[in-house]
Design an enzyme around this catalytic site. Structure first.
Site, PDB file in Angstrom:
ATOM      1  N   GLY A 148       2.584   2.154  10.730  1.00  0.00           N
ATOM      2  CA  GLY A 148       3.543   3.239  10.572  1.00  0.00           C
ATOM      3  C   GLY A 148       4.285   3.613  11.842  1.00  0.00           C
ATOM      4  O   GLY A 148       4.931   4.658  11.896  1.00  0.00           O
TER       5      GLY A 148
ATOM      6  N   GLU B 123      -5.193  -5.207  10.753  1.00  0.00           N
ATOM      7  CA  GLU B 123      -4.186  -4.165  10.942  1.00  0.00           C
ATOM      8  C   GLU B 123      -4.467  -3.431  12.246  1.00  0.00           C
ATOM      9  O   GLU B 123      -5.302  -2.501  12.263  1.00  0.00           O
ATOM     10  CB  GLU B 123      -4.242  -3.162   9.789  1.00  0.00           C
TER      11      GLU B 123
ATOM     12  N   GLU C  10      -6.817   4.559   7.825  1.00  0.00           N
ATOM     13  CA  GLU C  10      -6.636   5.991   7.510  1.00  0.00           C
ATOM     14  C   GLU C  10      -7.883   6.562   6.827  1.00  0.00           C
ATOM     15  O   GLU C  10      -8.183   7.746   6.974  1.00  0.00           O
ATOM     16  CB  GLU C  10      -5.364   6.179   6.664  1.00  0.00           C
TER      17      GLU C  10
ATOM     18  N   ASN D  54       0.864  -1.183   0.000  1.00  0.00           N
ATOM     19  CA  ASN D  54       0.000   0.000   0.000  1.00  0.00           C
ATOM     20  C   ASN D  54       0.898   1.230   0.000  1.00  0.00           C
ATOM     21  O   ASN D  54       1.505   1.554   1.017  1.00  0.00           O
ATOM     22  CB  ASN D  54      -0.889  -0.030   1.257  1.00  0.00           C
ATOM     23  N   TRP D  55       0.961   1.898  -1.154  1.00  0.00           N
ATOM     24  CA  TRP D  55       1.853   3.064  -1.250  1.00  0.00           C
ATOM     25  C   TRP D  55       1.267   4.300  -0.580  1.00  0.00           C
ATOM     26  O   TRP D  55       1.942   5.324  -0.471  1.00  0.00           O
ATOM     27  CB  TRP D  55       2.128   3.378  -2.723  1.00  0.00           C
ATOM     28  N   LYS D  56       0.012   4.231  -0.180  1.00  0.00           N
ATOM     29  CA  LYS D  56      -0.665   5.404   0.410  1.00  0.00           C
ATOM     30  C   LYS D  56      -0.508   6.616  -0.535  1.00  0.00           C
ATOM     31  O   LYS D  56      -0.477   6.442  -1.734  1.00  0.00           O
ATOM     32  CB  LYS D  56      -0.133   5.697   1.808  1.00  0.00           C
TER      33      LYS D  56
ATOM     34  N   HIS E 158      -9.419   0.941   4.941  1.00  0.00           N
ATOM     35  CA  HIS E 158      -8.138   1.168   5.630  1.00  0.00           C
ATOM     36  C   HIS E 158      -8.374   2.114   6.809  1.00  0.00           C
ATOM     37  O   HIS E 158      -9.198   3.034   6.732  1.00  0.00           O
ATOM     38  CB  HIS E 158      -7.115   1.765   4.646  1.00  0.00           C
TER      39      HIS E 158
ATOM     40  N   SER F 227       3.462  -2.225  10.276  1.00  0.00           N
ATOM     41  CA  SER F 227       4.907  -2.221  10.496  1.00  0.00           C
ATOM     42  C   SER F 227       5.601  -3.528  10.121  1.00  0.00           C
ATOM     43  O   SER F 227       6.584  -3.925  10.754  1.00  0.00           O
ATOM     44  CB  SER F 227       5.234  -1.831  11.952  1.00  0.00           C
TER      45      SER F 227
HETATM   46  C1  PEP Z   1      -0.726   0.051   5.946  1.00  0.00           C
HETATM   47  O1  PEP Z   1      -0.780   1.209   5.559  1.00  0.00           O
HETATM   48  O2  PEP Z   1      -1.640  -0.730   5.630  1.00  0.00           O
HETATM   49  C2  PEP Z   1       0.402  -0.383   6.737  1.00  0.00           C
HETATM   50  C3  PEP Z   1       0.389  -1.573   7.244  1.00  0.00           C
HETATM   51  O3  PEP Z   1       1.413   0.538   6.914  1.00  0.00           O
HETATM   52  P1  PEP Z   1       2.867   0.242   7.558  1.00  0.00           P
HETATM   53  O4  PEP Z   1       3.351  -1.071   6.969  1.00  0.00           O
HETATM   54  O5  PEP Z   1       3.697   1.407   7.131  1.00  0.00           O
HETATM   55  O6  PEP Z   1       2.692   0.132   9.029  1.00  0.00           O
END
Ligand code: PEP
Length: 258
Positions: A180, A174, A106, A19-21, A104, A219
């Site tokens: 993050g 998640e 976010e 996931n590049w966000k 997600h 992470s």
């Molecule tokens: C995500 O955005 O779904 C995610 C898991 O981010 P990160 O790996 O940076 O924690």
């Protein structure tokens, strides 16, 4: 072949999605090329998907030519209409995507997305012929209060449509506090939650609930991927920050259990 034997005798492939966000410009296609080079000759048991921002879906799809999957990060429930700034599942499909993420944290946090909205987005993804990765997970206060399973139960019940029994679906667990932050649950806690999610899916969907991949996200990095991917019922990973650099993402893909 890397894969998980299911009770129905089929193999389930591990799914590793990046996931590049809100990161990536046309220059990031170089990372996609490096990823493709690094994946040449890989075992067939890992499905790799890159979810760039919507502006890059068509470019990434043209670059990868079906060798790996391309996904959106969100979609609108409707196929088209007066929804300024939104992108529909049909548009993602038209641009070359085969997957999309929905729900997600976010999106839930910054855009006020509810379980009901997330469910309608998942249905929209299937309508357009996309596979869907439905994200769930508790915030830190909920885990500290011992409510993580109750939160996940509510999200599974209300964000996951009944169609998950037959349509291409993965659930990404998640924990929001792990996204993050560089922090992750213990391996035992990951295994416990993934077993719990499997139990809930099987209780609702019967045998079909065995075939829904449960990804871990939060992470995941080149150092911890091997341990996390080896946990029971972990069917892959949703990777944010560490998917932006091809070298890191390749190390994570290579950590998938044989
Ligand atoms: C995500 O955005 O779904 C995610 C898991 O981010 P990160 O790996 O940076 O924690």
């Amino acid at each position: 072949m890397i894969g998980r034997g299911l009770s129905n005798g089929k193999e389930m492939r591990l799914l590793i999605a990046g996931n590049w966000k809100m990161n990536g410009l046309a220059a990031s296609l170089e990372e996609v090329r490096a990823l493709l080079r690094g994946l040449e000759g890989r075992p067939a048991g890992v499905e790799v998907v890159v979810c760039p921002p919507a502006t890059l879906v068509a470019k990434v799809a043209a670059e990868v030519q079906g060798k790996i999957g391309v996904g959106g990060q969100d979609c609108h429930p409707k196929p088209s209409g007066a929804y300024t700034g939104d992108v529909s599942a049909e548009m993602l499909r038209d641009a070359g995507a085969s997957w999309t993420i929905v729900g997600h944290s976010e999106r839930r946090q910054y855009h006020g997305e509810t379980d009901d909205l997330v469910r309608s987005k998942a249905e929209a993804a299937w309508r357009a012929g996309l596979g869907v990765i439905i994200c769930i997970g508790e915030i830190e206060a909920e885990r500290l209060a011992g409510k993580e399973e109750a939160v996940v139960d509510r999200q599974l019940a209300n964000s996951v449509p009944d169609g998950a029994a037959t349509a291409k679906t993965a659930i990404a667990y998640e924990p929001v506090w792990a996204i993050g932050t560089g922090r992750t649950p213990t391996n035992d806690d990951i295994a416990k939650m993934h077993r719990h999610i499997r139990k809930v899916l099987v209780a609702r969907f019967g045998k079909a609930g065995q075939g829904i991949e449960i990804l871990y996200g939060g992470s995941v990095n080149p150092k911890n991927a091997k341990e996390i991917l080896a946990q029971p019922e972990v069917g892959g990973a949703l990777v944010g920050g560490a998917s932006l650099k091809a070298a890191d993402f390749l190390t994570i893909v290579a950590a998938a259990p044989a």
